[in-house]
Write a protein that holds these residues in place. Sequence first.
Motif, PDB file in Angstrom:
ATOM      1  N   THR A 167      -3.803  -3.385  -9.338  1.00 11.41           N
ATOM      2  CA  THR A 167      -3.788  -2.127  -8.580  1.00 11.41           C
ATOM      3  C   THR A 167      -5.199  -1.569  -8.450  1.00 11.41           C
ATOM      4  O   THR A 167      -6.051  -1.800  -9.315  1.00 11.41           O
ATOM      5  CB  THR A 167      -2.895  -1.074  -9.271  1.00 11.41           C
ATOM      6  OG1 THR A 167      -3.445  -0.756 -10.545  1.00 11.41           O
ATOM      7  CG2 THR A 167      -1.479  -1.580  -9.429  1.00 11.41           C
TER       8      THR A 167
ATOM      9  N   ALA B 226       0.856  -1.194   0.000  1.00 16.02           N
ATOM     10  CA  ALA B 226       0.000   0.000   0.000  1.00 16.02           C
ATOM     11  C   ALA B 226       0.885   1.236   0.000  1.00 16.02           C
ATOM     12  O   ALA B 226       1.766   1.386   0.845  1.00 16.02           O
ATOM     13  CB  ALA B 226      -0.907   0.002   1.221  1.00 16.02           C
TER      14      ALA B 226
ATOM     15  N   GLU C 201      -8.315   1.507   7.215  1.00 11.21           N
ATOM     16  CA  GLU C 201      -7.867   2.886   7.084  1.00 11.21           C
ATOM     17  C   GLU C 201      -8.816   3.796   7.849  1.00 11.21           C
ATOM     18  O   GLU C 201      -9.830   3.350   8.393  1.00 11.21           O
ATOM     19  CB  GLU C 201      -7.770   3.299   5.611  1.00 11.21           C
ATOM     20  CG  GLU C 201      -8.989   3.012   4.783  1.00 11.21           C
ATOM     21  CD  GLU C 201      -8.757   3.265   3.304  1.00 11.21           C
ATOM     22  OE1 GLU C 201      -7.963   4.163   2.975  1.00 11.21           O
ATOM     23  OE2 GLU C 201      -9.378   2.576   2.482  1.00 11.21           O
TER      24      GLU C 201
ATOM     25  N   ILE D 239      -3.042  -4.079   7.093  1.00 12.78           N
ATOM     26  CA  ILE D 239      -3.495  -4.945   6.005  1.00 12.78           C
ATOM     27  C   ILE D 239      -3.467  -6.378   6.520  1.00 12.78           C
ATOM     28  O   ILE D 239      -2.435  -6.840   7.027  1.00 12.78           O
ATOM     29  CB  ILE D 239      -2.606  -4.818   4.749  1.00 12.78           C
ATOM     30  CG1 ILE D 239      -2.628  -3.396   4.199  1.00 12.78           C
ATOM     31  CG2 ILE D 239      -3.061  -5.792   3.676  1.00 12.78           C
ATOM     32  CD1 ILE D 239      -1.700  -3.179   3.023  1.00 12.78           C
TER      33      ILE D 239
ATOM     34  N   ILE E 175      -3.470   4.211   5.872  1.00 11.36           N
ATOM     35  CA  ILE E 175      -3.763   2.804   6.140  1.00 11.36           C
ATOM     36  C   ILE E 175      -3.031   2.381   7.400  1.00 11.36           C
ATOM     37  O   ILE E 175      -1.820   2.568   7.521  1.00 11.36           O
ATOM     38  CB  ILE E 175      -3.345   1.921   4.951  1.00 11.36           C
ATOM     39  CG1 ILE E 175      -4.216   2.224   3.741  1.00 11.36           C
ATOM     40  CG2 ILE E 175      -3.446   0.449   5.301  1.00 11.36           C
ATOM     41  CD1 ILE E 175      -3.916   1.373   2.554  1.00 11.36           C
TER      42      ILE E 175
ATOM     43  N   VAL F 290      -8.315  -4.213   4.391  1.00 11.68           N
ATOM     44  CA  VAL F 290      -7.578  -2.955   4.491  1.00 11.68           C
ATOM     45  C   VAL F 290      -8.268  -2.088   5.528  1.00 11.68           C
ATOM     46  O   VAL F 290      -9.460  -1.781   5.398  1.00 11.68           O
ATOM     47  CB  VAL F 290      -7.522  -2.235   3.126  1.00 11.68           C
ATOM     48  CG1 VAL F 290      -6.836  -0.886   3.277  1.00 11.68           C
ATOM     49  CG2 VAL F 290      -6.783  -3.084   2.097  1.00 11.68           C
TER      50      VAL F 290
ATOM     51  N   LEU G 253      -6.917   3.899  -3.375  1.00 18.98           N
ATOM     52  CA  LEU G 253      -7.360   3.863  -1.991  1.00 18.98           C
ATOM     53  C   LEU G 253      -8.282   5.033  -1.698  1.00 18.98           C
ATOM     54  O   LEU G 253      -8.186   6.102  -2.323  1.00 18.98           O
ATOM     55  CB  LEU G 253      -6.149   3.913  -1.047  1.00 18.98           C
ATOM     56  CG  LEU G 253      -5.231   2.687  -1.109  1.00 18.98           C
ATOM     57  CD1 LEU G 253      -3.958   2.961  -0.345  1.00 18.98           C
ATOM     58  CD2 LEU G 253      -5.928   1.462  -0.539  1.00 18.98           C
TER      59      LEU G 253
ATOM     60  N   CYS H 204      -3.025   0.698  -3.951  1.00 17.96           N
ATOM     61  CA  CYS H 204      -2.675  -0.599  -3.375  1.00 17.96           C
ATOM     62  C   CYS H 204      -2.273  -1.531  -4.522  1.00 17.96           C
ATOM     63  O   CYS H 204      -2.971  -1.613  -5.543  1.00 17.96           O
ATOM     64  CB  CYS H 204      -3.862  -1.172  -2.607  1.00 17.96           C
ATOM     65  SG  CYS H 204      -3.469  -2.654  -1.658  1.00 17.96           S
TER      66      CYS H 204
END
Length: 663
Positions: free
Chosen positions: A368, A350, A390, A379, A376, A388, A371, A355
């Motif tokens: 890919t 990330a 965040e 993971i 973040i 993920v 985000l 990502c």
Amino acid sequence: MKLKISFLKEPKHVGVVSCVSWNNTEDVFSCGDDHKLLKWHLVNGECLVVATFPEDFYPICMHLFPKIHIGGNKHQQDVILIACADGKFHIVNNNGRIEKSVTAHQGACLAAQWSPDGAGFLTAGEDGFVKVWSRNGLLRSVVIQSDEPCYNAIWSPDNSSILYTKGNYLVIKHLSSTSKVTKWKAHDGVILSIAWNANNNLIISGSEDGFSKIWDSFGQQISVSVKHDQPITSVSWSPAGDMFIIGSYNLLRLCNANGWSHCLDRPSTGSVYSIAWSSDGTQLAAACANGHVLFAHIIDREYTWKNYACTQIGRKVVSIKDILTDQNDQLDYPDRVIQIALGFKHLVIATVKQCFIHKLSSWNTPVTFDLKEGTISMILLAERCMCVVERAGISIYSYMGRLLASPRCGSRPETIGRAAISLGPDSLAIIDQSDRKTIHVYDLPTGLIVRSSTDNTVTKLVHKMTVSNVSLSQTGSISERQLALLDYNRDLYVVTVRDTKCKFMKLGSQVLSIIWSADTELLVGLRANSAVAWCCTHAATQPDWLALTTVSKDISDLGRNPSLLSVEEGVACICRGNGSLLHVSLAAFPEKLLKHVADNMWQDALQLCRTVEDETLWACLAVLSWQHNQLAVAEEAFALIHQYYQVCYIQHLRSTIPEKLST
């Protein structure tokens, strides 16, 4: 792991820099005795003078309004709280204009901090007072009145109490009048700096005696550093709580959460008065006595999975190597790398904006996706999906980069620690942050159908004690998905999530760390002086069967707070309290047996037991074959572990079942 330190040849400040604070992951504010507020743009290396304050403006402490989402609304006030030597605090906007100034203390205002929820802030002063203020700068209450200067005061992670210093004592004052004050002698000298982490709920203190110490919230000492030559002027936890930094005269030391040192640097900066981490936990900024603002980036982070090793060797560069074939590659990314996860045949990187999902069979063709936000905190990987975490929320993605689910977990996902969340191939378990006796288990889609947060099936598990650690099993069907948990008494329980009547079955006590094998339903736990493997957790309903299928091995010199990192082929990787790694062969044959059973290879499982001739292995086969209705195998296995009553019962079943079928 080490720090890559950088600062300008010529300082931008004239005189002492007293405080620094991050605006986002790429911008830093600094303020010093030259009355200037500077903004540093790390991407392009620019440094701008935001404001020049009056001549009597000598800042001591600075804190930016916390980045929070209230009711899903991202719009919030972006202001800076600055405490000054004349006893005033100032609320300053991002353009440097002073919105409000209030004389808060007699003498210097030594500390000022916004509450984690942004509802208000506290100040502490040379007069020994600690006061709580509203967001607009109106006095709410005088919490503490003391006859000694209060050099530092901070909020608890849940806003319910305040930690402050009183000479060489630390004191926790609960805001509710019914709770008692917690006070203990922490150092031999005056305490200059403190920090309290939201993820691990641990406290660091730094003192004039040259020691830094780690405490729990009850005042119990967890760790103490070596004695430094100079006073510890600043301490700061990383957001994830897995490491911290201490600053002294010409010294920066990066330490693990247990207290052992990752690296030691001696930059020529004078005393380090303030240290602040970026929200992603990969960068830090420090305010130095000689006018410099020091920046550091964490590099040489290492990750391993089976025969693969991954190392971050630069801000945007990651090296990966296959140890068996000696194939090595260097992966370059357009933006700064903030999180890395390796496992389940995938490498996930990330960056601030994107990502990247690499298959270990083809490193150079990643999947890919963009985000939501460049912050973040974690993971997690499982066999069929990844999670993920965040600031904007928790998202579940497939390894093709498709969003599968966005479960709701509360207002501040970034404060969830690694012990409080676990990802399985088809489930996600999270400890409720408002009620830590409750665990929410979300069913995840196994196909490519995108689900909203309201479509997920949620199972609510309520334990009788506060839960500190959860872990989901990684194999088997969703109907057999098991959740292992540790409570605050260090008791280990296991529960089958999809049972209509979920029952918590106790496996053991005084367990420090737990982990499931990624390939089988083998559960490994760590005690103070031993490692334990529960080979058949479903046997917990039968205490005698559970004892027969449990393997234990004594281990010495594990140190304080050891942890389990992984279990592969029955070999447990343990991180000792001093940071060294230890590999212990614990349950190699039971794990091989579990693989045979999972593949329905009963004759191979029987042949393995006959070859090894181990009573624990026979016991595992007996329990597993009984659960899978393999009566012939179960009869032989129970006979060899002397469970003759079970043999007689199986013989009775085998003789009556054909009769029932014929009728």
